[in-house]
Design a protein around this motif. Structure first.
Motif, PDB file in Angstrom:
ATOM      1  N   GLY A  71     -38.601  67.970 -81.331  1.00  0.00           N
ATOM      2  CA  GLY A  71     -37.719  67.279 -80.549  1.00  0.00           C
ATOM      3  C   GLY A  71     -36.596  68.160 -79.619  1.00  0.00           C
ATOM      4  N   VAL A  72     -35.721  67.562 -79.335  1.00  0.00           N
ATOM      5  CA  VAL A  72     -34.817  68.094 -78.380  1.00  0.00           C
ATOM      6  C   VAL A  72     -33.403  68.560 -79.136  1.00  0.00           C
ATOM      7  CG1 VAL A  72     -33.889  66.083 -77.470  1.00  0.00           C
ATOM      8  CG2 VAL A  72     -33.714  68.322 -76.097  1.00  0.00           C
ATOM      9  N   ARG A  73     -32.680  69.751 -78.918  1.00  0.00           N
ATOM     10  CA  ARG A  73     -31.587  69.946 -79.564  1.00  0.00           C
ATOM     11  C   ARG A  73     -30.460  69.790 -78.399  1.00  0.00           C
ATOM     12  NH1 ARG A  73     -30.231  72.856 -84.210  1.00  0.00           N
ATOM     13  NH2 ARG A  73     -32.473  73.327 -84.528  1.00  0.00           N
ATOM     14  N   ALA A  74     -29.479  68.895 -78.754  1.00  0.00           N
ATOM     15  CA  ALA A  74     -28.724  68.647 -77.761  1.00  0.00           C
ATOM     16  C   ALA A  74     -27.446  69.649 -77.853  1.00  0.00           C
ATOM     17  CB  ALA A  74     -27.938  67.123 -78.186  1.00  0.00           C
ATOM     18  N   ASP A  75     -26.887  70.359 -76.804  1.00  0.00           N
ATOM     19  CA  ASP A  75     -25.938  70.995 -76.774  1.00  0.00           C
ATOM     20  C   ASP A  75     -24.929  70.840 -77.321  1.00  0.00           C
ATOM     21  OD1 ASP A  75     -27.729  72.693 -75.467  1.00  0.00           O
ATOM     22  OD2 ASP A  75     -26.945  72.472 -73.606  1.00  0.00           O
ATOM     23  N   ALA A 104     -38.041  68.569 -68.383  1.00  0.00           N
ATOM     24  CA  ALA A 104     -38.698  68.135 -69.596  1.00  0.00           C
ATOM     25  C   ALA A 104     -37.819  67.688 -70.701  1.00  0.00           C
ATOM     26  CB  ALA A 104     -39.685  69.221 -69.862  1.00  0.00           C
ATOM     27  N   LYS A 105     -36.758  68.038 -70.981  1.00  0.00           N
ATOM     28  CA  LYS A 105     -35.755  67.889 -71.995  1.00  0.00           C
ATOM     29  C   LYS A 105     -35.417  66.140 -72.010  1.00  0.00           C
ATOM     30  CE  LYS A 105     -33.399  72.139 -72.713  1.00  0.00           C
ATOM     31  NZ  LYS A 105     -32.092  72.850 -72.694  1.00  0.00           N
ATOM     32  N   PHE A 106     -35.424  65.775 -71.006  1.00  0.00           N
ATOM     33  CA  PHE A 106     -34.841  64.238 -70.838  1.00  0.00           C
ATOM     34  C   PHE A 106     -36.056  63.304 -71.345  1.00  0.00           C
ATOM     35  CE2 PHE A 106     -32.318  66.805 -67.761  1.00  0.00           C
ATOM     36  CZ  PHE A 106     -30.972  66.635 -68.848  1.00  0.00           C
ATOM     37  N   ARG A 111     -37.923  59.793 -75.297  1.00  0.00           N
ATOM     38  CA  ARG A 111     -38.805  59.308 -76.662  1.00  0.00           C
ATOM     39  C   ARG A 111     -38.039  59.377 -77.944  1.00  0.00           C
ATOM     40  NH1 ARG A 111     -42.696  64.288 -77.071  1.00  0.00           N
ATOM     41  NH2 ARG A 111     -43.428  63.026 -79.111  1.00  0.00           N
ATOM     42  N   TYR A 112     -36.881  60.258 -77.970  1.00  0.00           N
ATOM     43  CA  TYR A 112     -35.856  59.926 -79.258  1.00  0.00           C
ATOM     44  C   TYR A 112     -35.400  58.609 -79.418  1.00  0.00           C
ATOM     45  CZ  TYR A 112     -32.104  60.730 -82.408  1.00  0.00           C
ATOM     46  OH  TYR A 112     -30.952  60.473 -83.312  1.00  0.00           O
ATOM     47  N   VAL A 143     -26.551  60.766 -70.924  1.00  0.00           N
ATOM     48  CA  VAL A 143     -26.675  62.047 -71.231  1.00  0.00           C
ATOM     49  C   VAL A 143     -26.225  62.671 -69.957  1.00  0.00           C
ATOM     50  CG1 VAL A 143     -28.330  64.010 -71.443  1.00  0.00           C
ATOM     51  CG2 VAL A 143     -28.815  61.686 -72.568  1.00  0.00           C
ATOM     52  N   VAL A 144     -25.212  63.787 -70.117  1.00  0.00           N
ATOM     53  CA  VAL A 144     -24.674  64.443 -68.909  1.00  0.00           C
ATOM     54  C   VAL A 144     -25.176  65.985 -69.011  1.00  0.00           C
ATOM     55  CG1 VAL A 144     -22.446  65.053 -70.300  1.00  0.00           C
ATOM     56  CG2 VAL A 144     -22.579  65.043 -67.700  1.00  0.00           C
ATOM     57  N   VAL A 145     -25.507  66.451 -67.846  1.00  0.00           N
ATOM     58  CA  VAL A 145     -25.883  67.683 -67.550  1.00  0.00           C
ATOM     59  C   VAL A 145     -24.691  68.374 -67.061  1.00  0.00           C
ATOM     60  CG1 VAL A 145     -27.432  69.480 -66.460  1.00  0.00           C
ATOM     61  CG2 VAL A 145     -28.363  67.294 -67.252  1.00  0.00           C
ATOM     62  N   VAL A 146     -23.895  69.478 -67.446  1.00  0.00           N
ATOM     63  CA  VAL A 146     -22.890  70.217 -67.099  1.00  0.00           C
ATOM     64  C   VAL A 146     -23.665  71.627 -66.324  1.00  0.00           C
ATOM     65  CG1 VAL A 146     -20.788  71.472 -67.552  1.00  0.00           C
ATOM     66  CG2 VAL A 146     -21.443  69.411 -68.684  1.00  0.00           C
ATOM     67  N   PHE A 147     -23.506  71.780 -65.304  1.00  0.00           N
ATOM     68  CA  PHE A 147     -24.158  72.832 -64.405  1.00  0.00           C
ATOM     69  C   PHE A 147     -23.320  73.982 -64.424  1.00  0.00           C
ATOM     70  CE2 PHE A 147     -26.936  69.523 -62.942  1.00  0.00           C
ATOM     71  CZ  PHE A 147     -27.889  69.908 -63.024  1.00  0.00           C
ATOM     72  N   ASN A 148     -23.307  75.200 -64.835  1.00  0.00           N
ATOM     73  CA  ASN A 148     -22.663  76.140 -64.940  1.00  0.00           C
ATOM     74  C   ASN A 148     -23.278  77.541 -64.279  1.00  0.00           C
ATOM     75  OD1 ASN A 148     -20.527  78.283 -65.454  1.00  0.00           O
ATOM     76  ND2 ASN A 148     -21.811  78.800 -67.403  1.00  0.00           N
ATOM     77  N   PRO A 149     -23.156  77.362 -62.896  1.00  0.00           N
ATOM     78  CA  PRO A 149     -23.989  78.239 -62.017  1.00  0.00           C
ATOM     79  C   PRO A 149     -23.308  79.847 -62.113  1.00  0.00           C
ATOM     80  CG  PRO A 149     -22.831  76.949 -60.727  1.00  0.00           C
ATOM     81  CD  PRO A 149     -22.785  76.343 -62.056  1.00  0.00           C
ATOM     82  N   GLY A 150     -22.047  79.857 -62.121  1.00  0.00           N
ATOM     83  CA  GLY A 150     -21.503  81.194 -62.199  1.00  0.00           C
ATOM     84  C   GLY A 150     -21.728  81.719 -60.755  1.00  0.00           C
ATOM     85  N   THR A 151     -22.124  83.167 -61.083  1.00  0.00           N
ATOM     86  CA  THR A 151     -22.457  83.986 -59.750  1.00  0.00           C
ATOM     87  C   THR A 151     -23.910  84.021 -59.483  1.00  0.00           C
ATOM     88  OG1 THR A 151     -22.268  85.952 -61.020  1.00  0.00           O
ATOM     89  CG2 THR A 151     -20.157  85.121 -59.955  1.00  0.00           C
TER      90      THR A 151
END
Length: 341
Positions: A71-75, A104-106, A111-112, A143-151
């Protein structure tokens, strides 16, 4: 580290020191107008939940044909019902993997969420409901995606990455469209989106959460097209409720139009009732009889049944007299023919 920073940015709880701090001289007591905040309180934007509302590295198992589970592991998973979030699954993206891998995670999330289990009474319910409360919204949990682009990633590259992930996951969050009529007599066609099998997919960035807080317009719902607050972002766009509201508005407009037409017809009917009846047009005068110059209809009381057929030139009496006259030689040979007018 990015997951911990996300938790702190959402809850707005400052990190506490983990090492001893050298004792310093006590500062002067602030006045009533400059009272210092109590430890643990934040005077910035209000957060959502507290540290105990979070779970990290949560496995969401899926059955496979070989008997093992994948399956998938939620952060992280946030449960803050007091903030209107019974459950929120969080994925933190450091922009180190490809957009295809992230998208692909979503599919695994979907499915879950589709998995069903039977309770002792024999009725089916989603598996995720055995661990989390209902979201009280149509569809699967958000489901929320938190983008952390940094530098590592610039603004334009981050925007392209978000657009790519949104397009790759369109079947996950878009819902299914159903055509519905615009009501009786409506010319326009209308419809709505069914989100019963869709995941509300949201985007945000770590710097937005840290700067403005989670209660500001820092959430981008796939399909909305703008930055919104979390309650607005979780509202399903163009769903059945929105269609029903439009249909009710159309119905009210039709009722108002029918009422307006009825009022116009009533006023017109009253106006017609007040107008006098038009005088009847005089009957056209008939041409006189060519033989006797009298009325072509004949004198009053004349029996029309014994008269020959009308010829348009003579009255019944003259037609009878002409019929009784002896025929000429030509009429005897060729018969009587009516004269042309």
């Amino acid at each position: 580290m990015a997951v911990n920073e996300t938790v702190i940015a959402v809850t707005r709880t400052p990190a506490t020191a983990t090492r001893p701090v050298p004792r310093q001289q006590p500062a002067p007591t602030p006045t009533a107008t400059e009272q210092a905040p109590a430890p643990g309180l934040v005077l910035e934007a209000q957060g959502m939940g507290w540290i105990g509302s979070w779970s990290t590295e949560v496995p969401l198992s899926l059955p496979t044909s070989r008997g093992n589970r994948a399956g998938v592991r939620a952060d992280a998973v946030l449960q803050a019902p007091e903030a209107g979030l019974p459950v929120l699954f969080v994925e933190v993206d450091n922009c180190t993997e490809s957009a295809d891998t992230l998208a692909a995670k979503f599919e695994k999330y979907l499915r879950y969420f589709r998995l069903k289990s039977k309770n002792p009474l024999g009725s089916e319910s989603p598996v995720w409901r055995t661990q989390y409360p209902s979201t009280r919204r149509e569809g699967h949990p958000p489901v929320v995606v938190v983008f952390n682009p940094g530098t590592r990633t610039g603004p334009q590259a981050l925007k392209n990455r978000m657009n790519t992930v949104m397009e790759l996951t369109r079947l996950v969050w878009s819902g299914s469209y159903h055509v519905a009529g615009g009501g009786y007599g409506a010319e326009e066609r209308d419809g709505y989106y069914d989100y019963a099998d869709a995941i509300p997919l949201l985007f945000t960035t770590l710097d937005r959460l840290q700067t403005s807080g989670p209660r500001d317009a820092v959430w981008w719902r796939c399909g909305h097209g703008q930055w919104e607050t979390l309650p607005d972002a979780l509202t399903n766009p163009a769903d059945h409720d929105a269609w029903y509201a439009r249909d009710e508005q159309r119905r009210r407009q039709r009722d108002e139009e029918r009422q307006r037409q009825h009022q116009e017809w009533t006023v017109e009917k009253e106006r017609w009732a007040q107008e006098p009846d038009p005088e009847p047009e005089p009957a056209p005068e008939a041409a006189p009889c060519e033989r006797c110059k009298g009325p072509i209809t004949g004198p009053l009381g004349y029996d029309l049944e014994v008269a020959p057929p009308e010829d348009g030139r003579h009255c019944p009496s003259c037609r009878t007299d002409l019929r009784q006259q002896y025929p000429t030689l030509r009429q005897a040979v060729f018969g009587r023919r009516p004269r042309s007018k």
